[in-house]
Design an enzyme around this catalytic site. Structure first.
Site, short mmCIF file in Angstrom:
data_model
loop_
_atom_site.label_atom_id
_atom_site.label_comp_id
_atom_site.label_asym_id
_atom_site.label_seq_id
_atom_site.Cartn_x
_atom_site.Cartn_y
_atom_site.Cartn_z
N ASP A 384 0.83 -1.20 0.00
CA ASP A 384 0.00 0.00 0.00
C ASP A 384 0.86 1.25 0.00
O ASP A 384 0.55 2.24 -0.67
CB ASP A 384 -0.93 0.01 1.21
CG ASP A 384 -0.17 -0.04 2.53
OD1 ASP A 384 0.90 -0.68 2.58
OD2 ASP A 384 -0.64 0.56 3.51
N ARG A 388 5.89 4.36 5.87
CA ARG A 388 5.53 4.34 7.28
C ARG A 388 5.61 2.93 7.85
O ARG A 388 6.07 1.99 7.18
CB ARG A 388 4.13 4.94 7.47
CG ARG A 388 3.00 4.12 6.88
CD ARG A 388 1.69 4.89 6.92
NE ARG A 388 0.57 4.10 6.40
CZ ARG A 388 -0.48 4.65 5.81
NH1 ARG A 388 -0.56 5.96 5.65
NH2 ARG A 388 -1.46 3.87 5.38
N ASP A 389 5.12 2.76 9.06
CA ASP A 389 5.18 1.45 9.71
C ASP A 389 4.02 0.58 9.22
O ASP A 389 3.17 0.15 10.00
CB ASP A 389 5.14 1.61 11.23
CG ASP A 389 3.91 2.38 11.72
OD1 ASP A 389 3.21 2.98 10.88
OD2 ASP A 389 3.65 2.37 12.94
N GLU A 390 4.03 0.29 7.93
CA GLU A 390 2.99 -0.54 7.33
C GLU A 390 3.59 -1.33 6.18
O GLU A 390 4.02 -2.45 6.35
CB GLU A 390 1.82 0.34 6.87
CG GLU A 390 0.56 -0.44 6.53
CD GLU A 390 -0.67 0.45 6.47
OE1 GLU A 390 -1.72 -0.05 6.04
OE2 GLU A 390 -0.58 1.63 6.85
N ASP A 397 -6.16 -2.74 -2.48
CA ASP A 397 -5.38 -1.82 -3.30
C ASP A 397 -4.90 -2.52 -4.57
O ASP A 397 -4.95 -1.95 -5.67
CB ASP A 397 -4.16 -1.32 -2.51
CG ASP A 397 -4.52 -0.66 -1.20
OD1 ASP A 397 -5.33 -1.23 -0.45
OD2 ASP A 397 -3.97 0.41 -0.90
N TRP A 449 -11.70 -6.46 -0.99
CA TRP A 449 -10.35 -6.88 -0.61
C TRP A 449 -10.21 -8.38 -0.89
O TRP A 449 -9.35 -8.79 -1.67
CB TRP A 449 -10.09 -6.54 0.87
CG TRP A 449 -9.58 -5.15 1.07
CD1 TRP A 449 -8.31 -4.79 1.43
CD2 TRP A 449 -10.30 -3.92 0.91
NE1 TRP A 449 -8.21 -3.42 1.50
CE2 TRP A 449 -9.42 -2.86 1.18
CE3 TRP A 449 -11.61 -3.60 0.56
CZ2 TRP A 449 -9.79 -1.52 1.11
CZ3 TRP A 449 -12.00 -2.27 0.49
CH2 TRP A 449 -11.10 -1.25 0.76
N GLU A 662 -2.45 8.81 -0.93
CA GLU A 662 -3.43 7.93 -0.31
C GLU A 662 -4.80 8.60 -0.20
O GLU A 662 -5.83 7.95 -0.39
CB GLU A 662 -2.95 7.55 1.10
CG GLU A 662 -3.88 6.64 1.87
CD GLU A 662 -3.31 6.22 3.21
OE1 GLU A 662 -3.76 5.20 3.76
OE2 GLU A 662 -2.38 6.91 3.71
N HIS A 683 0.89 6.08 -2.72
CA HIS A 683 -0.16 5.09 -2.50
C HIS A 683 -0.87 4.91 -3.85
O HIS A 683 -1.60 5.79 -4.27
CB HIS A 683 -1.14 5.64 -1.46
CG HIS A 683 -1.54 4.69 -0.40
ND1 HIS A 683 -0.81 4.55 0.77
CD2 HIS A 683 -2.58 3.86 -0.28
CE1 HIS A 683 -1.41 3.68 1.56
NE2 HIS A 683 -2.49 3.22 0.93
#
Length: 783
Positions: A384, A388-390, A397, A449, A662, A683
């Protein structure tokens, strides 16, 4: 920006530059060969580590080749990520190997031709292991490490054939040694610390004295899950030099590379031993021009480099990546000069297949942003976001963006690999997880999803014409349908579970009743029907006649239930949002005829009510302009595409974006930011409009699987005076170029040999088309 002629790894100067041009001789080989007969053992380091830091682990082995070597192949994999050398020369040019998969079920190995790296006499193998996805921080929460295990391990096997026909196998075993080195910290989210003073010069060469190194220990692991690599590996691509070096109002030293990218910065520096240089990364500056990292959440995204004091050091990370346009530099010895900082873009080595450009510079920048959003987030898995912390493989997506992705790059192998993990992580009850590989351990089953399990396999078949993806994924497709069937109520409605819905759709921020909120179960019913349709289509291709009959009947019931529950007597939809109409029309939920026409008019009316702005989120946006064009609203599709105020595709472009955001308003009109808790500036999901641009502005569409039959039909509009697109399809190169001069359309088209095409040549108004049926060749038209 410049393109490297070949990806090149810049190593610290403490490693001899004599092999600088040699290590690339060991390239990753095609992986579709028989698996090796594994005789090597898994080995682990015995060096005691600080659990809070966990530095990289180093392994080495010396051995003797008594005869002249004819050929040699290395097979390598690991728990964690690895880099390998033979006789001091890099094995391959890939990074973050063995890649990211559902490690408990599928672990890739790589196969390399290392003939040129070995020689008669004494040889050495050296490998570094980093934490990577295997045991590094991943996902959220306090305890987000060790998702697949807390111990790194290496499996390495080199198979040598001598010129006399005899063979030798050198495998990892208890004769290997382990030690430490310069990579002191390494985390994908947090960055890397390299202490050049701890570099063991020549540690990966045969002449190195490893008497102080420790013995390894062997471990038992399941080799049955080992699989060859089928996708492109992660490699270096474009490099960037600073476009601006400046000091902010807060006194921060900042470098701007001009492009939001994913990778790292190569740093050159000389100074006192022990001096620490700290580099932080970010995508944007705040409205006062200061460095801004709040949207990275807990990700430190920091490179720390400690000088050796032995002349110029060249620093470059091994086991991390950053999403950034800007870096903040602290502790650098001396003036920041452009020649000492080079940004490198790193992503999966996919073959570029599509180009698009037109007479509108803003649309060209939008295409640029879409492409760079794909590059930065296609790093072994479709993530995605990269900063960042992802950085997770969100399924919604990926399915939203697939068609656009397939125009820009050849993503067949990339997604074939990832879809195997989609199936591997699918729940026993058939629910597809929210992210793949699944690190969130949620129940899955969110509509839009989980439908990745049906949408991408079918679209891959349409794009590439290869039935194998359907063969591979058909059981998974059926399991997802079965999950929804098992949770369908007596009214044939799928109203079960938790759903993301039309994620990040328009919110007005006031109480005026203008928020574009679409009922999540209304969305779920649409995607339920869509997945049934795609699985039905796959059943026809695969000759599954019993399933064809079953899914035909099921589809009829599910659509009928939708019309009873969500369509009013006047033909409006219950949610009455752009997304509700878009999904109903895109997925043929409504009966053919007047009801569809009326729904399309309601959609157009809704767009007008928002001042000709879109309000769609992740699920409605990919289909919005397609539906408008299908039902005769081409002019409105162009108006939406060219809208440049919030919310729109061009609003971020006018705000200086170089990737897709995003949120529609990641940076608000007043220069402030959206909620930092979820505000990525790289994103790709909203970049799904690229599919419409290729198909309707350039006019390149597929009319049969694999582009064996093609439709060329550009739509005039938006005050465009020219446009051109190329696409290297499975059938060959397709090109469509048109321009308007003196009220006349001139059009040049290339159709690949072996394909057929219908070419529609418009007049300057776009209202009248002349149709031509052609075979492969080059054509020029004027109208």
């Amino acid at each position: 920006m410049k393109k490297l002629p070949a990806p090149v790894r810049v190593l610290p100067l403490l490693l001899a530059f004599s092999f600088y041009n040699d290590y690339l001789k060991a390239q990753s080989l095609p992986q579709d060969t028989p698996s090796p007969a594994w005789t090597a053992s898994w080995i682990e380091s015995t060096v005691r580590e600080n659990d809070s830091i966990r530095p990289a682990q180093y392994f080495r082995k010396t051995f003797t080749a008594a005869k002249k070597i004819k050929s040699a192949v290395a097979y390598i994999t690991s728990h964690g990520v690895y880099e390998a050398w033979i006789n001091g020369k890099r094995v391959g040019d890939a990074f973050l190997t063995p890649g990211w998969t559902s490690y408990k079920k599928r672990l890739q190995y790589q196969r390399y031709d290392v003939t040129a790296l070995l020689g008669k006499g004494t040889n050495s193998i050296g490998v570094i292991l980093g934490n990577g996805w295997y045991r590094g921080s991943l996902g959220w929460g306090q305890d987000n490490r060790n998702r697949w295990g807390n111990t790194l391990a290496l499996l390495c096997q080199v198979e040598v054939i001598f010129t006399d026909g005899s063979k030798m196998v050198i495998g990892s075993d208890d004769t290997w040694k382990t030690g430490g080195g310069s990579v002191q910290e390494n985390e994908i989210y947090h960055g890397e610390t390299i202490n050049a003073g701890l570099q063991q010069a020549g540690w990966n060469t045969a002449s190195y004295n490893d008497a102080s190194w420790s013995a390894v220990k062997t471990s038992a692991n399941d080799n049955s899950i080992l699989v060859p690599t089928i996708n492109e590996l992660v490699r270096k691509h474009e490099t960037f030099t600073p476009v601006k070096i400046f000091t902010t109002a807060k006194g921060e030293q900042v470098i701007d590379f001009g492009q939001n990218l994913v990778g790292w910065v190569i740093v050159k520096a000389a100074g006192d031993a022990g001096r620490r240089i700290t580099i932080k990364h970010t995508e944007v500056l705040d409205r006062d021009g200061n460095f801004y990292t709040e949207n990275l959440r807990s990700a430190r995204a920091t490179a720390s480099y400690i000088l050796s004091g032995k002349g110029e050091d060249v620093f470059e990370p091994h086991f991390t990546f950053y999403g950034f346009r800007y870096i903040k530099v602290e502790g650098y010895p001396g003036e920041l000069k452009p020649e000492n900082f080079t940004a490198v873009a790193v992503y999966s080595d996919m073959k570029p297949t599509g180009t698009f450009s037109c007479s509108n510079p803003l649309l060209n920048q939008l295409q640029h942003n879409i492409t760079w959003g794909q590059r930065g987030n296609f790093l072994d898995v479709p993530t995605d976001c990269p900063q960042r912390d992802e950085r997770l493989g969100w399924t919604g997506d990926a399915q939203a963006f697939f068609r656009t992705a397939s125009y820009n790059y050849d993503v067949k192998s990339f997604f074939s690999k990832w879809m195997k993990d989609v199936a591997a992580d699918q729940r026993p009850d058939g629910a597809v997880t929210h992210v793949v590989p699944d690190v969130l351990n949620t129940d899955g089953g969110s509509s839009g999803w989980s439908d990745v399990g049906t949408i991408i396999p079918w679209q891959m078949y349409e794009v590439y014409g290869d039935k194998q993806i359907l063969v591979d994924q058909y059981a998974s497709m059926k399991k997802w349908i079965g999950y929804m069937e098992s949770h369908t109520d007596s009214l044939d409605l799928y109203r079960y579970g938790w759903h993301y819905g039309d994620w990040l759709s328009y919110r007005s921020g006031d109480d005026g009743g203008t928020d574009a909120i679409t009922d999540k179960f209304e969305i779920a019913q649409c995607f339920y029907a869509h997945s049934i349709q795609l699985t039905l289509d796959a059943a026809k291709v695969l000759g599954q006649t019993a399933d064809v009959e079953k899914y035909t009947a099921l589809l009829k019931r599910i659509k009928a239930a939708y019309n009873r529950e969500y369509v009013t007597g006047s033909g409006r939809l219950v949610s009455n949002t752009q997304t509700s109409y878009v999904l109903a029309l895109q997925f043929d939920m409504l009966p053919e005829g007047p009801m569809r026409t009326k729904a399309a008019s309601y959609l157009a009316e809704n767009v007008g009510r928002y001042g000709n702005h879109l309000t769609t989120g992740f699920l409605g946006t990919p289909y919005l302009c397609h539906v408008l064009s299908r039902f005769g609203y081409n002019d409105l599709a162009y108006i939406l595409l060219l809208q440049d105020t919030f919310p729109s595709w061009l609003y971020p472009v006018k705000k200086g974006a170089t990737t897709i955001w995003e949120r529609w308003d990641g940076i608000k009109p007043d220069g402030s930011f959206q909620n930092a808790g979820m505000n990525s500036f790289n994103h790709y999901a909203y970049g799904a409009i690229g599919d419409w641009m290729y198909q309707n502005i350039a006019g390149i569409k597929s009319a049969a699987p694999g582009f064996k039959k093609i439709i060329i039909k550009p739509i005039m509009g938006g005050n465009l005076t020219w446009a051109e697109g190329t696409y290297e399809s499975a059938a060959g190169l397709i090109s469509s170029k048109w321009k308007i001069e003196n009220n006349k359309v001139m059009m040049d088209v290339v159709i690949p040999k072996g394909a057929t095409a219908e070419i529609y040549v418009p007049d300057a108004t776009g209202k009248d088309y002349a149709k031509y049926e052609v075979v492969g060749g080059s054509y020029h038209y004027e109208k």
